[in-house]
Write a protein that holds these residues in place. Structure first.
Motif, PDB file in Angstrom:
ATOM      1  N   PRO A 145      76.730 -16.014   4.550  1.00 23.69           N
ATOM      2  CA  PRO A 145      76.815 -15.377   5.867  1.00 23.69           C
ATOM      3  C   PRO A 145      77.923 -16.003   6.716  1.00 23.69           C
ATOM      4  N   PHE A 146      78.769 -15.170   7.280  1.00 27.08           N
ATOM      5  CA  PHE A 146      79.848 -15.677   8.122  1.00 27.08           C
ATOM      6  C   PHE A 146      79.253 -16.273   9.401  1.00 27.08           C
ATOM      7  N   ARG A 147      79.932 -17.301   9.915  1.00 33.32           N
ATOM      8  CA  ARG A 147      79.424 -18.012  11.085  1.00 33.32           C
ATOM      9  C   ARG A 147      80.243 -17.666  12.323  1.00 33.32           C
ATOM     10  N   PRO A 148      79.590 -17.321  13.432  1.00 32.44           N
ATOM     11  CA  PRO A 148      80.327 -17.116  14.684  1.00 32.44           C
ATOM     12  C   PRO A 148      80.649 -18.469  15.324  1.00 32.44           C
ATOM     13  N   VAL A 149      81.916 -18.696  15.624  1.00 29.73           N
ATOM     14  CA  VAL A 149      82.298 -19.956  16.273  1.00 29.73           C
ATOM     15  C   VAL A 149      81.988 -19.879  17.756  1.00 29.73           C
ATOM     16  N   SER A 150      82.263 -18.704  18.362  1.00 29.65           N
ATOM     17  CA  SER A 150      81.837 -18.491  19.744  1.00 29.65           C
ATOM     18  C   SER A 150      80.419 -17.926  19.699  1.00 29.65           C
ATOM     19  N   GLY A 151      79.544 -18.425  20.552  1.00 24.11           N
ATOM     20  CA  GLY A 151      78.117 -18.164  20.396  1.00 24.11           C
ATOM     21  C   GLY A 151      77.595 -16.890  20.992  1.00 24.11           C
ATOM     22  N   ALA A 159      79.809 -11.053  12.756  1.00 20.73           N
ATOM     23  CA  ALA A 159      79.776 -11.911  11.573  1.00 20.73           C
ATOM     24  C   ALA A 159      78.845 -11.337  10.509  1.00 20.73           C
ATOM     25  N   ASP A 160      77.682 -10.834  10.931  1.00 15.47           N
ATOM     26  CA  ASP A 160      76.752 -10.236   9.967  1.00 15.47           C
ATOM     27  C   ASP A 160      77.328  -8.965   9.356  1.00 15.47           C
ATOM     28  N   ILE A 161      77.993  -8.165  10.181  1.00 19.91           N
ATOM     29  CA  ILE A 161      78.544  -6.899   9.685  1.00 19.91           C
ATOM     30  C   ILE A 161      79.648  -7.158   8.661  1.00 19.91           C
ATOM     31  N   ILE A 162      80.534  -8.108   8.967  1.00 21.68           N
ATOM     32  CA  ILE A 162      81.633  -8.335   8.029  1.00 21.68           C
ATOM     33  C   ILE A 162      81.122  -8.946   6.720  1.00 21.68           C
ATOM     34  N   THR A 163      80.056  -9.756   6.799  1.00 24.54           N
ATOM     35  CA  THR A 163      79.438 -10.266   5.570  1.00 24.54           C
ATOM     36  C   THR A 163      78.918  -9.113   4.724  1.00 24.54           C
ATOM     37  N   ASP A 164      78.227  -8.182   5.359  1.00 28.79           N
ATOM     38  CA  ASP A 164      77.700  -7.017   4.640  1.00 28.79           C
ATOM     39  C   ASP A 164      78.829  -6.172   4.052  1.00 28.79           C
ATOM     40  N   GLU A 165      79.910  -5.993   4.808  1.00 31.13           N
ATOM     41  CA  GLU A 165      81.034  -5.196   4.313  1.00 31.13           C
ATOM     42  C   GLU A 165      81.657  -5.839   3.077  1.00 31.13           C
ATOM     43  N   LEU A 166      81.783  -7.166   3.090  1.00 35.64           N
ATOM     44  CA  LEU A 166      82.356  -7.859   1.932  1.00 35.64           C
ATOM     45  C   LEU A 166      81.436  -7.752   0.717  1.00 35.64           C
ATOM     46  N   ILE A 167      80.122  -7.893   0.941  1.00 40.33           N
ATOM     47  CA  ILE A 167      79.169  -7.757  -0.169  1.00 40.33           C
ATOM     48  C   ILE A 167      79.284  -6.366  -0.785  1.00 40.33           C
ATOM     49  N   PHE A 168      79.392  -5.350   0.067  1.00 43.29           N
ATOM     50  CA  PHE A 168      79.505  -3.977  -0.439  1.00 43.29           C
ATOM     51  C   PHE A 168      80.832  -3.762  -1.152  1.00 43.29           C
ATOM     52  N   ALA A 169      81.937  -4.168  -0.508  1.00 45.64           N
ATOM     53  CA  ALA A 169      83.261  -3.873  -1.062  1.00 45.64           C
ATOM     54  C   ALA A 169      83.504  -4.625  -2.368  1.00 45.64           C
ATOM     55  N   LEU A 170      83.184  -5.924  -2.391  1.00 43.89           N
ATOM     56  CA  LEU A 170      83.380  -6.695  -3.626  1.00 43.89           C
ATOM     57  C   LEU A 170      82.395  -6.254  -4.708  1.00 43.89           C
ATOM     58  N   GLY A 171      81.186  -5.869  -4.284  1.00 44.12           N
ATOM     59  CA  GLY A 171      80.193  -5.420  -5.253  1.00 44.12           C
ATOM     60  C   GLY A 171      80.569  -4.125  -5.939  1.00 44.12           C
ATOM     61  N   SER A 172      81.477  -3.366  -5.339  1.00 43.86           N
ATOM     62  CA  SER A 172      81.927  -2.108  -5.935  1.00 43.86           C
ATOM     63  C   SER A 172      83.106  -2.299  -6.885  1.00 43.86           C
ATOM     64  N   SER A 240      91.860  -6.391  17.943  1.00 42.01           N
ATOM     65  CA  SER A 240      91.366  -6.377  19.320  1.00 42.01           C
ATOM     66  C   SER A 240      89.907  -5.948  19.350  1.00 42.01           C
ATOM     67  N   VAL A 241      89.218  -6.309  20.433  1.00 45.40           N
ATOM     68  CA  VAL A 241      87.792  -5.988  20.535  1.00 45.40           C
ATOM     69  C   VAL A 241      87.549  -4.488  20.577  1.00 45.40           C
ATOM     70  N   ASP A 242      88.561  -3.703  20.985  1.00 48.47           N
ATOM     71  CA  ASP A 242      88.361  -2.253  20.996  1.00 48.47           C
ATOM     72  C   ASP A 242      88.441  -1.660  19.590  1.00 48.47           C
ATOM     73  N   GLN A 243      88.702  -2.504  18.576  1.00 45.41           N
ATOM     74  CA  GLN A 243      88.698  -2.050  17.179  1.00 45.41           C
ATOM     75  C   GLN A 243      87.409  -2.464  16.461  1.00 45.41           C
ATOM     76  N   LEU A 244      86.430  -2.918  17.226  1.00 44.73           N
ATOM     77  CA  LEU A 244      85.217  -3.472  16.610  1.00 44.73           C
ATOM     78  C   LEU A 244      84.557  -2.524  15.622  1.00 44.73           C
ATOM     79  N   ALA A 245      84.648  -1.234  15.877  1.00 43.84           N
ATOM     80  CA  ALA A 245      83.918  -0.279  15.046  1.00 43.84           C
ATOM     81  C   ALA A 245      84.399  -0.288  13.605  1.00 43.84           C
ATOM     82  N   ASP A 246      85.731  -0.347  13.399  1.00 49.40           N
ATOM     83  CA  ASP A 246      86.234  -0.267  12.023  1.00 49.40           C
ATOM     84  C   ASP A 246      86.897  -1.548  11.538  1.00 49.40           C
ATOM     85  N   LEU A 247      86.976  -2.579  12.397  1.00 50.00           N
ATOM     86  CA  LEU A 247      87.658  -3.804  11.990  1.00 50.00           C
ATOM     87  C   LEU A 247      87.004  -4.497  10.797  1.00 50.00           C
ATOM     88  N   PRO A 248      85.653  -4.628  10.744  1.00 48.12           N
ATOM     89  CA  PRO A 248      85.060  -5.291   9.567  1.00 48.12           C
ATOM     90  C   PRO A 248      85.406  -4.596   8.253  1.00 48.12           C
TER      91      PRO A 248
END
Length: 591
Positions: A145-151, A159-172, A240-248
């Protein structure tokens, strides 16, 4: 091979420290050497257990009030930089060092490694190509699980979303076996030793990362470690934070693209990586990162890594195809001539195909040789299409798209650029290929879409130059003028870009500097760059003279001459028409 040694003489370790202080890798990094010296001396004096973040922060960085790791990340950031510098020294300058000093991930206690014996604990040095892979069913990978440095809650969710995206993408991915989310999220609030975790879970590699949000920018750092806890490669992405939806998803897609297996038996799950393969893939990742920058120094460094991989692992095709890519890209920007590039790139691409006939990377490299160095368009297209059938690689779609743009097949080119961008959303090579091809194809509306403040901040200089030219020729001088400042600040070593700032100034109505440079010339600049500079100040004679020299040298940029907007003023001259073959075609039609 190398093996861990805990009872090395202190004098030998201190001698290795002296070598590191003199290493080019640590040039200008006095504070990192100070940090390394502190943790080494504390360990040699029996105080390794005291090497905690707060202790180091107060001893080395002398904070007042005392260092608080909850609000100050200096030690963590500097430790990551130190690991990279140690790896850079080992890779480029320390091959003959008797000892390596490492800082394993998850600790600040250094490990001392003697370079002899025990090929079982580390990448083997004797005939390593034979030991890269073992019988098995692909690689087993744990994504922690990725760790958030800022709390803040946003960073934790990201951090949770990008972990899930990596599990899905690498798993494929063919050849990759990813531990389930239920298994790895059990470690979410822990910081386990990578060595212990790898042994417990039986994995070939561990991926972990951090998420930091600062000033509306999200920054993600990803590390890949071998089962001993040694970082074999790392990468950083931001948006940027306005890319949060598709950045992960974009980050995960790019990371997977750069780690994709191009070894057909690995993709078919007939083999699994040995310890040497994990390190080889880490080096490949680093070499591809450097290749992505597309500037002379990065290409030289990339070539050095690919050459070392090919030497250490002669039966591993990806080192050879990387060598071919480097020489082709060096030719593209004018670092080597066509004959030199072909004599070195073609044998390397052929060696890669001899090792693995289904290698998309090697087929792509061969296609580039055929297209740009041999101008054999039919053979090049055959190779590119074969590469597309065997693999799912951004470079294949990118260079095939550029080839089609040069051939005037713009719709097909755009489809391939879209595919390349989908495969690898973050790519400077892609930025350059799109900007260059769209400028040369006079697709100014597409160029205008990329002309923004973000482009000024993030675009590589080569793509920014073509964005600026496109803006000028399409009637948007405001953006072109804004590009002058960043272009003027760059130390241009790229033979095609040495005159970039002066040429753009001239097109925008301030020709004085360009006029002087046309008269004096610059031996480091390509003939094509001299020609477009001369055209920017209306010097047709110099423009055509330098263009003739560029054709004589078979400079790659000449493939764009029929399209390049900058030559419109000399396009009807007999000497220009003779260069492009239009004069011969006209006489043949009249006959």
């Amino acid at each position: 091979g190398i093996f861990m040694k805990t009872d090395l003489p202190a004098s030998a370790i201190r001698e290795q420290m002296n070598l590191l202080r003199k290493s080019p890798a640590f040039s200008g990094s006095d504070r990192l050497i100070e940090l390394l010296s502190y943790v080494v001396e504390e360990t040699l004096n029996g105080r390794a257990t005291d090497l905690k973040e707060a202790v180091i922060g107060n001893a080395v960085y002398q904070r007042e009030p005392p260092y608080d790791p909850r609000i100050d990340s200096t030690v963590r950031v500097e430790a990551r930089r130190l690991r990279k510098k140690l790896e850079e020294h080992s890779r480029l300058y320390g091959q003959s060092d008797p000892i390596s000093i490492m800082i394993p991930t998850g600790t600040y206690v250094p490990a001392f490694v003697i370079k002899s014996g025990s090929p079982d604990t580390s990448p083997p040095q004797q005939e390593p190509g034979r030991d890269l892979f073992r019988s098995g069913h692909g690689a087993v990978i744990a994504i922690l699980p990725f760790r958030p440095v800022s709390g803040d809650p946003t960073s934790q969710e990201f951090a949770d979303i990008i972990t899930d995206e990596l599990i899905f993408a690498l798993g494929s991915e063919p050849g990759m076996n990813i531990l389930s989310r239920a298994t790895t999220f059990a470690y979410k609030d822990k910081q386990p030793s990578i060595r212990d975790l790898a042994a417990e879970l039986g994995v070939d590699a561990v991926i972990q990362g951090t998420v930091r949000e600062h000033m509306d920018v999200i920054r993600v750092t990803i590390e890949v470690s071998d089962p001993r806890g040694m970082v074999v490669t790392s990468d950083r992405f931001e948006g940027s934070v306005d890319q949060l939806a598709d950045l992960p998803e974009r980050i995960a897609t790019t990371f997977v693209s750069r780690n994709r297996f191009d070894t057909s038996k690995m993709r078919a799950r007939l083999l699994k990586p040995g310890p040497a393969a994990v390190h080889a893939y880490g080096q490949l990742y680093r070499a591809r990162q450097l290749l992505d920058l597309q500037v002379p120094q990065s290409l030289r460094e990339s070539l050095a890594i690919f050459s070392k991989i090919a030497e250490d692992a002669p039966d591993f095709g990806r080192g050879h195809s990387g060598i071919a890519d480097c020489y082709c890209d060096m030719f593209r920007i004018g670092m080597v001539d066509a004959a030199t590039a072909r004599s070195l790139a073609r044998p390397a691409a052929e060696k890669g195909l001899e090792i693995d006939p289904q290698s998309a990377e090697a087929l792509t490299a061969l296609g580039v040789v055929q297209a740009w160095l041999e101008r054999d368009w039919v053979a090049a297209e055959t190779s590119f299409n074969a590469a597309m059938n065997y693999g799912y690689y951004a470079r294949t779609a990118r260079v095939f798209g550029t080839y089609l743009a040069a051939r005037g097949r713009h719709e097909e080119s755009e489809r391939l650029f879209n595919e390349a961008r989908r495969i690898e959303p973050f790519s400077q090579q892609q930025d350059i290929a799109e900007a260059l091809s769209r400028f040369q194809s006079r697709n100014f509306p597409k160029l205008s879409e990329a002309a923004s403040a973000a482009a000024l901040r993030n675009a590589p200089m080569e793509s920014l130059f073509y964005l600026a030219l496109g803006a000028h020729f399409s009637g948007n001088p405001e953006f072109a003028h804004r590009c002058l400042q960043p272009l003027g600040k760059m130390m241009m070593t790229h033979p095609l870009l040495i005159f970039a700032n002066a040429e753009l100034e001239a097109w925008l109505g301030s020709p004085d500097r360009a006029i002087t440079l046309v008269k004096t010339g610059n031996p480091k600049a390509s003939y094509f760059a001299h020609s477009t500079l001369a055209c920017s100040v209306g010097d047709s004679e110099a423009g055509i003279r330098y263009l003739e020299l560029a054709f004589r040298q078979r400079e790659l940029a000449t493939v764009w001459v029929r399209m390049d907007r900058r030559f419109d003023a000399i396009r009807n001259l007999d000497r220009f028409r003779a260069l492009t073959g239009e004069a011969r075609a006209a006489s043949a039609r009249s006959a």
